[in-house]
Design a protein around this motif. Sequence first.
Motif, PDB file in Angstrom:
ATOM      1  N   ASP A   1       0.827  -1.214   0.000  1.00 27.34           N
ATOM      2  CA  ASP A   1       0.000   0.000   0.000  1.00 27.34           C
ATOM      3  C   ASP A   1       0.859   1.261   0.000  1.00 27.34           C
ATOM      4  O   ASP A   1       0.535   2.249  -0.657  1.00 27.34           O
ATOM      5  CB  ASP A   1      -0.952   0.029   1.200  1.00 27.34           C
ATOM      6  CG  ASP A   1      -2.079  -0.973   1.082  1.00 27.34           C
ATOM      7  OD1 ASP A   1      -2.359  -1.455  -0.048  1.00 27.34           O
ATOM      8  OD2 ASP A   1      -2.695  -1.290   2.124  1.00 27.34           O
ATOM      9  N   ARG A   2       1.962   1.244   0.721  1.00 31.04           N
ATOM     10  CA  ARG A   2       2.846   2.414   0.743  1.00 31.04           C
ATOM     11  C   ARG A   2       3.477   2.626  -0.623  1.00 31.04           C
ATOM     12  O   ARG A   2       3.624   3.763  -1.078  1.00 31.04           O
ATOM     13  CB  ARG A   2       3.911   2.276   1.825  1.00 31.04           C
ATOM     14  CG  ARG A   2       3.336   2.419   3.202  1.00 31.04           C
ATOM     15  CD  ARG A   2       4.404   2.476   4.283  1.00 31.04           C
ATOM     16  NE  ARG A   2       3.781   1.995   5.495  1.00 31.04           N
ATOM     17  CZ  ARG A   2       4.220   1.012   6.244  1.00 31.04           C
ATOM     18  NH1 ARG A   2       5.351   0.410   5.960  1.00 31.04           N
ATOM     19  NH2 ARG A   2       3.562   0.627   7.305  1.00 31.04           N
ATOM     20  N   LEU A   3       3.861   1.538  -1.270  1.00 33.39           N
ATOM     21  CA  LEU A   3       4.411   1.662  -2.623  1.00 33.39           C
ATOM     22  C   LEU A   3       3.371   2.225  -3.587  1.00 33.39           C
ATOM     23  O   LEU A   3       3.691   3.059  -4.434  1.00 33.39           O
ATOM     24  CB  LEU A   3       4.925   0.309  -3.115  1.00 33.39           C
ATOM     25  CG  LEU A   3       6.221  -0.159  -2.461  1.00 33.39           C
ATOM     26  CD1 LEU A   3       6.484  -1.625  -2.792  1.00 33.39           C
ATOM     27  CD2 LEU A   3       7.399   0.711  -2.873  1.00 33.39           C
ATOM     28  N   ARG A   4       2.128   1.812  -3.459  1.00 33.82           N
ATOM     29  CA  ARG A   4       1.058   2.352  -4.303  1.00 33.82           C
ATOM     30  C   ARG A   4       0.861   3.842  -4.037  1.00 33.82           C
ATOM     31  O   ARG A   4       0.682   4.636  -4.972  1.00 33.82           O
ATOM     32  CB  ARG A   4      -0.247   1.594  -4.052  1.00 33.82           C
ATOM     33  CG  ARG A   4      -0.217   0.161  -4.562  1.00 33.82           C
ATOM     34  CD  ARG A   4      -1.476  -0.603  -4.196  1.00 33.82           C
ATOM     35  NE  ARG A   4      -2.651   0.034  -4.797  1.00 33.82           N
ATOM     36  CZ  ARG A   4      -3.857   0.050  -4.223  1.00 33.82           C
ATOM     37  NH1 ARG A   4      -4.070  -0.520  -3.060  1.00 33.82           N
ATOM     38  NH2 ARG A   4      -4.877   0.632  -4.831  1.00 33.82           N
ATOM     39  N   ILE A   5       0.886   4.225  -2.762  1.00 32.78           N
ATOM     40  CA  ILE A   5       0.746   5.643  -2.399  1.00 32.78           C
ATOM     41  C   ILE A   5       1.890   6.448  -3.019  1.00 32.78           C
ATOM     42  O   ILE A   5       1.672   7.505  -3.621  1.00 32.78           O
ATOM     43  CB  ILE A   5       0.697   5.828  -0.872  1.00 32.78           C
ATOM     44  CG1 ILE A   5      -0.611   5.266  -0.309  1.00 32.78           C
ATOM     45  CG2 ILE A   5       0.876   7.303  -0.493  1.00 32.78           C
ATOM     46  CD1 ILE A   5      -0.638   5.127   1.205  1.00 32.78           C
ATOM     47  N   LEU A   6       3.112   5.955  -2.884  1.00 33.54           N
ATOM     48  CA  LEU A   6       4.266   6.669  -3.419  1.00 33.54           C
ATOM     49  C   LEU A   6       4.209   6.758  -4.939  1.00 33.54           C
ATOM     50  O   LEU A   6       4.555   7.796  -5.513  1.00 33.54           O
ATOM     51  CB  LEU A   6       5.564   5.997  -2.960  1.00 33.54           C
ATOM     52  CG  LEU A   6       5.853   6.166  -1.474  1.00 33.54           C
ATOM     53  CD1 LEU A   6       6.975   5.243  -1.044  1.00 33.54           C
ATOM     54  CD2 LEU A   6       6.158   7.612  -1.128  1.00 33.54           C
TER      55      LEU A   6
ATOM     56  N   LYS B   1      12.146   7.525  -6.003  1.00 37.45           N
ATOM     57  CA  LYS B   1      12.007   7.369  -7.462  1.00 37.45           C
ATOM     58  C   LYS B   1      12.889   6.236  -7.969  1.00 37.45           C
ATOM     59  O   LYS B   1      12.488   5.475  -8.840  1.00 37.45           O
ATOM     60  CB  LYS B   1      12.319   8.670  -8.185  1.00 37.45           C
ATOM     61  CG  LYS B   1      11.232   9.698  -8.004  1.00 37.45           C
ATOM     62  CD  LYS B   1      11.405  10.851  -8.950  1.00 37.45           C
ATOM     63  CE  LYS B   1      10.281  11.823  -8.656  1.00 37.45           C
ATOM     64  NZ  LYS B   1       9.771  12.466  -9.816  1.00 37.45           N
ATOM     65  N   HIS B   2      14.089   6.110  -7.422  1.00 36.83           N
ATOM     66  CA  HIS B   2      14.985   5.021  -7.817  1.00 36.83           C
ATOM     67  C   HIS B   2      14.394   3.666  -7.435  1.00 36.83           C
ATOM     68  O   HIS B   2      14.462   2.713  -8.219  1.00 36.83           O
ATOM     69  CB  HIS B   2      16.363   5.192  -7.179  1.00 36.83           C
ATOM     70  CG  HIS B   2      17.089   6.423  -7.607  1.00 36.83           C
ATOM     71  ND1 HIS B   2      17.513   6.639  -8.896  1.00 36.83           N
ATOM     72  CD2 HIS B   2      17.448   7.514  -6.901  1.00 36.83           C
ATOM     73  CE1 HIS B   2      18.112   7.809  -8.976  1.00 36.83           C
ATOM     74  NE2 HIS B   2      18.080   8.366  -7.779  1.00 36.83           N
TER      75      HIS B   2
END
Length: 98
Positions: free
Chosen positions: A24-29, A85-86
């Motif tokens: 979920d955090r990756l989706r938010i980011l 971003k990386h």
Amino acid sequence: LIRAIDPAALCKAADVIKVVGHPDRLRILEFLEEGEKAVGEIQECLDLPQAIVSQHLAKMRGSGIVEARRDDVHVYYCIIEPKVKHILNCIRHCDLYD
């Protein structure tokens, strides 16, 4: 020859990886890559409960990955950790599906 990464840099990288290491955090980011977004926009786009979105954002804010800006009743978030971003590009382009 072994290239030694500075221990402080390793600790910072490990902290960032631990915090962003949740789907979920990756989706938010990924959503925040487009630019600053209000909590409600994040919630609506990702179809997550507001409480969950707020918890994830608070954890990432506490780790210096995102920052918040209040405008009247809305709180807007943006990414401030350049490594994000990386990490997202690595996930997109690394061969994770073998």
